[in-house]
Design a protein around this motif. Structure first.
Motif, PDB file in Angstrom:
ATOM      1  N   HIS A  62       0.824  -1.219   0.000  1.00 60.16           N
ATOM      2  CA  HIS A  62       0.000   0.000   0.000  1.00 60.16           C
ATOM      3  C   HIS A  62       0.849   1.256   0.000  1.00 60.16           C
ATOM      4  O   HIS A  62       2.077   1.188   0.080  1.00 60.16           O
ATOM      5  N   HIS A  64       1.290   3.949   2.000  1.00 58.78           N
ATOM      6  CA  HIS A  64       1.884   4.694   3.120  1.00 58.78           C
ATOM      7  C   HIS A  64       3.408   4.719   2.979  1.00 58.78           C
ATOM      8  O   HIS A  64       4.015   3.724   2.591  1.00 58.78           O
ATOM      9  N   ASP A  66       5.791   4.523   5.034  1.00 56.12           N
ATOM     10  CA  ASP A  66       6.597   3.532   5.765  1.00 56.12           C
ATOM     11  C   ASP A  66       6.586   2.183   5.034  1.00 56.12           C
ATOM     12  O   ASP A  66       7.257   1.246   5.448  1.00 56.12           O
ATOM     13  N   HIS A  67       5.850   2.096   3.922  1.00 50.82           N
ATOM     14  CA  HIS A  67       5.867   0.889   3.082  1.00 50.82           C
ATOM     15  C   HIS A  67       6.410   1.152   1.671  1.00 50.82           C
ATOM     16  O   HIS A  67       6.903   0.234   1.030  1.00 50.82           O
ATOM     17  N   HIS A 162      -7.184  -1.499   4.763  1.00 47.26           N
ATOM     18  CA  HIS A 162      -6.440  -0.574   5.626  1.00 47.26           C
ATOM     19  C   HIS A 162      -6.618   0.852   5.104  1.00 47.26           C
ATOM     20  O   HIS A 162      -7.178   1.697   5.795  1.00 47.26           O
ATOM     21  N   ASP A 187      -0.330  -3.713   6.194  1.00 46.17           N
ATOM     22  CA  ASP A 187      -1.097  -3.255   7.357  1.00 46.17           C
ATOM     23  C   ASP A 187      -2.533  -3.765   7.240  1.00 46.17           C
ATOM     24  O   ASP A 187      -3.117  -3.751   6.163  1.00 46.17           O
TER      25      ASP A 187
HETATM   26 ZN   LIG Z   1      -0.207   1.709   6.442  1.00 47.99          ZN
END
Ligand SMILES: [Zn+2]
Length: 470
Positions: A62, A64, A66-67, A162, A187
């Motif tokens: 996804h 975000h 942090d990914h 998510h 997530d």
């Molecule tokens: Zn996330």
């Protein structure tokens, strides 16, 4: 021998990066940025244990950061292969990654001006242009379609519920005793939630009935319970009371997902007569782009969102909702003394236009700040939320006299009971589960919960740890 190596999001919630190596064929599941304290962020500058040019594919769960936020750096380090993601994830990345590059450039420029870096000159991790360039390597993959990367390596995406476009990755690789099925959760969204996660815009509930030989699972809320009460009455009271005393409601919120959720809930409550029809200013250029992307993927909406759009059309056209694109539109909001709601980013008040609104509105006792997202320790948002009497903004101490409240029901992550409920529905118990993406306390608590409630074999993944797929 096939193995997995955890290159990030091990005993932390950022920097998600998991390498699968099947006898030389190497695939990275997620490629996230380390965020937060310096000791984590410094890992963004370290090279991977293998040359980026030798990675064959990236599978992205996804959008975000942090990914996905390290993808431009991976490309800068020599990665030339494809990045597989859903069309919605690619659209969101096309907004979020260049913005991240822009912020990296700003940080470097700031460090050079203030001489705060031990590097001279300080350089950005990647630039906005480099982020734009890496988007060419993204390849859309629809949920449910099986992709064969080589004769022994296939993957497909299933819904994670998510954020918009978010998925888990089901991956089949060769193991010691034949093909093995791996599940990387990314997530995990709230489990079949209608009441507990109000205003949810996308699909309610992740894919159920999974089966896997090996599970790599997030554990962000492995030691927490979300409130199960309806937040509407509390929110209605906060907004109505502020309007009665002639104040302004200021809501820090991430532009993607959280802002949309909050707007849909406000609209619902206004139409139901639960709150007064105040002007709503969405002061974030990125939120406009995010809403436009949301509207492209109507099949991901839940029933409430579908019906709200069927009745009232695009949020960008809603009566009384203003999306402020230009800086002078944003500044004009400051001149208004009338009750209204201002939603702006960043979500933890670490930067962006929200900081100007807080500087303007915090000194007045009639105003109300409402936090609807997680405030990481050390951020300005956490400080205000904790009851600080003043905060430093633009080199000045701004007194906090406004009312401050937090509503905790908006999380996009399943909590412990929800995770256990989701796991109970597995058709096949994994031989082993590795917990990633959690603070140490959260991961170890979830491990205990899973071993005692389900009797599964669970381990907390360690940074750089290699585990064999048997
Ligand atoms: Zn996330």
């Amino acid at each position: 021998m096939t193995y997995i190596q955890f290159l990030g999001a091990a005993t932390t919630v950022t920097g998600s990066k998991h390498l699968i190596n099947t006898g030389g064929f190497q695939v990275l599941v997620d490629c996230g940025l380390f965020q937060g304290p310096k000791e984590w962020r410094e890992r963004n500058w370290q090279e991977l244990p293998i040359p980026a040019s030798e990675i064959d594919a990236v599978v992205l769960t996804h959008a975000h950061l942090d990914h996905c936020g390290w993808i431009p750096r991976l490309v800068k380090s020599g990665y030339t292969g494809p990045v597989y993601a859903t069309p919605a994830t690619i659209d969101l990345c096309s907004v979020l990654l260049p913005d991240s590059g822009h912020l990296q450039e700003e940080d470097a420029a700031f460090a050079n001006k203030k001489k705060t870096s031990r590097h001279d000159p300080a350089l950005p991790l990647y630039t906005m242009q480099e982020a734009l360039d890496c988007l060419k390597q993204f390849k859309p993959v629809e949920v449910g379609s099986v992709q064969r990367l080589n004769p022994d390596f296939t993957f497909s995406f299933v819904r994670a519920a998510h954020i918009l476009g978010s998925t888990m990755a089901e991956i089949t690789v060769p193991g010691a005793g034949g093909p093995r099925r791996l599940l990387f959760t990314g997530d995990i969204g709230r489990v079949r939630d209608t009441q507990v996660a109000p205003g949810k815009v996308v699909h309610s509930g992740p894919q159920e009935g999974e089966s896997a030989d090996l599970l790599v699972m997030e554990s962000t809320y492995g030691n927490r319970l979300h409130p199960t009460t309806d937040p509407r009455p509390e929110l209605a009271k906060l907004i109505s009371d502020t309007a009665k005393r002639g104040g302004v409601v200021v809501v820090p919120a991430f532009a993607v997902e959280r802002t949309e959720k909050f707007l849909f809930l406000l609209k619902e409550m206004m139409e139901a007569g639960e709150i007064p029809r105040l002007p709503v200013h969405v002061d974030s250029p990125m939120a406009i782009k995010a809403v436009e992307i949301f509207l492209k993927y109507k099949d991901e909406f839940n029933e409430q969102t579908k019906s709200l759009i069927a009745r009232f059309g695009s949020p960008l056209q809603w009566d009384g909702f203003h999306f402020d694109q230009k800086v002078d539109e944003s500044k004009k909001i400051n001149d208004s003394k009338y009750p209204m709601v201002i939603v702006s980013s960043s979500g933890m008040a670490t930067g962006g236009r929200i900081v100007h609104h807080l500087a303007q509105r915090l000194p007045e006792p009639k105003n109300q700040v409402i936090f609807i997202g997680f405030q990481a320790p050390g951020t300005r948002g956490a400080l205000i939320k904790s009851g600080a009497k003043s905060v430093r903004i633009f080199g000045q101490d701004i007194p906090v006299r406004a009312q401050v409240a937090a509503i905790e029901q908006f999380s996009d992550h399943a909590d412990t009971p929800e995770l256990l409920e989701w796991l109970r529905r597995f058709k096949k118990q994994p031989a082993v589960t590795y917990l990633v993406h959690g603070e140490p306390a959260a991961s170890s608590q979830l491990r205990l919960a899973m071993t005692s409630a389900l009797r599964w074999k669970v381990e907390v993944a360690q940074y750089m740890q290699r585990v064999d797929v048997r």
